[in-house]
Design a protein around this motif. Structure first.
Motif, short mmCIF file in Angstrom:
data_model
loop_
_atom_site.label_atom_id
_atom_site.label_comp_id
_atom_site.label_asym_id
_atom_site.label_seq_id
_atom_site.Cartn_x
_atom_site.Cartn_y
_atom_site.Cartn_z
N ASP A 91 -1.26 -1.49 -8.42
CA ASP A 91 -2.36 -1.13 -7.88
C ASP A 91 -2.96 -2.57 -8.05
O ASP A 91 -4.44 -2.12 -8.27
N HIS A 118 1.83 2.17 -3.68
CA HIS A 118 0.74 2.49 -4.06
C HIS A 118 0.96 1.66 -5.38
O HIS A 118 0.63 2.25 -6.50
N ALA A 168 0.83 -1.61 -0.12
CA ALA A 168 0.09 0.02 0.27
C ALA A 168 0.39 1.29 -0.27
O ALA A 168 0.41 2.08 -0.48
#
Length: 324
Positions: A216, A214, A211
């Motif tokens: 996807d 970042h 997380a």
């Protein structure tokens, strides 16, 4: 004549009990696992026992199975099983297979759920395994890893960064990273990052790291850890709102977004056939390594909706099962 008949009859009585004992003496198997679960909760283990029963082998009657499970003591446990001199050794997964292969070159070994036994050095070729080891692979080289990545991209079409969940102790994962995924990622225009976990607690750190990076989406490469910790990784994927692809059906059953992988229950059932043939005298070297013939694509549309994803119809029609 009567005296001769008496002698023959007496000899038969003396020989028959020993012969009968030899026929009914249970055979012994050594089973070296990495993680353990309650058999009643493990449909894959149940499939293996069912496969044995179909061949006439009943655990506790004509078959004794010595189980050993401790992930950080595999070499010692492999030596312990070898010392029992079983008729066959069973190795579920690459770590167990490597440990048993190092422990004996004479006792027959049947591995199952090893993605690339040739790349791992277990056998020189699938068609001619040689030596005392054979079994069932889980991957069709090249196509399998590529398909998993492609499915993730279909579900998350704008994905440019995908995290691979790997276990550094799983030697197959190094092969995956080095050979099977990089070409496909480059073709799809996707950057692959890795997050690592060797314990249940480290799974929390891995998803938090994914997380923070970042990404996807996440793709679990598949390991005994993630098999037995399926509820935990599915919950973590939901917590961090990360679309995650899994290898094991077990993950779909507890709410995982998408599963694509071999039918492991079928592989373990077929592994029981290998054990049966070896117990009846076939040499492992004469049993070619087989690959999966059944694959499962399972999609959870409820989880997709919670993640804000629209599952394309082209993916739905290919699914073996859609969970709503």
């Amino acid at each position: 004549m009567k005296r001769r008949e008496f002698i023959v009859s007496t000899a038969a009585l003396l020989v028959a009990p020993r012969h009968l004992h030899a026929q009914t003496k249970p055979r012994r198997i050594g089973f070296l696992g990495v993680w353990a679960d309650e058999p009643a909760r493990d449909p894959i283990h149940a499939a293996w026992l069912s496969g044995l029963r179909d061949k006439g082998w009943i655990e506790g009657k004509n078959l004794l199975v010595e189980y050993r499970y401790v992930p950080d003591r595999l070499p010692a446990l492999a030596a312990e099983l070898v010392a029992l001199i079983p008729d066959v050794l069973v190795a579920p997964g690459p770590q167990a297979a490597q440990a048993l292969k190092s422990a004996t070159s004479t006792i027959p070994i049947v591995f199952v759920a090893v993605a690339d036994p040739v790349g791992l050095g277990l056998v020189p070729s699938l068609s001619r395994p040689s030596g005392n080891i054979t079994g069932l692979a889980t991957m069709v080289p090249d196509d399998f890893g590529a398909k998993r990545l492609e499915i993730v991209r279909e579900l998350v079409p704008r994905a440019t960064k995908i995290a691979l969940l790997v276990n550094p102790n799983n030697p197959i994962h190094r092969l995956y990273l080095g050979e099977f995924l990089s070409r496909t990622a480059e073709r799809l225009g996707v950057a692959l990052l890795t997050v690592e976990a060797m314990t249940a607690e480290e799974l929390d750190i891995s998803f938090a790291s994914a997380a923070a990076l970042h990404v996807d989406a996440v793709m679990d490469l598949g390991d005994p850890l993630t098999f037995f910790q399926a509820p935990r990784i599915v919950a973590l994927a939901a917590k961090y709102h990360l679309p995650t692809s899994y290898l094991f059906r077990r993950c779909a059953d507890v709410g995982g977004l998408v599963v694509y992988g071999p039918d492991f229950a079928d592989l373990y059932r077929r592994a029981a056939g290998y054990v049966d043939k070896i117990l009846k005298g076939t040499r492992p070297a004469d049993l070619p390594v087989e690959q999966p013939i059944k694959f499962e694509l399972i999609i959870n549309t409820k989880t997709a909706k919670a993640l804000g994803l629209t599952v394309p119809p082209s993916l739905l029609v290919r699914a073996n099962e859609v969970i709503e």
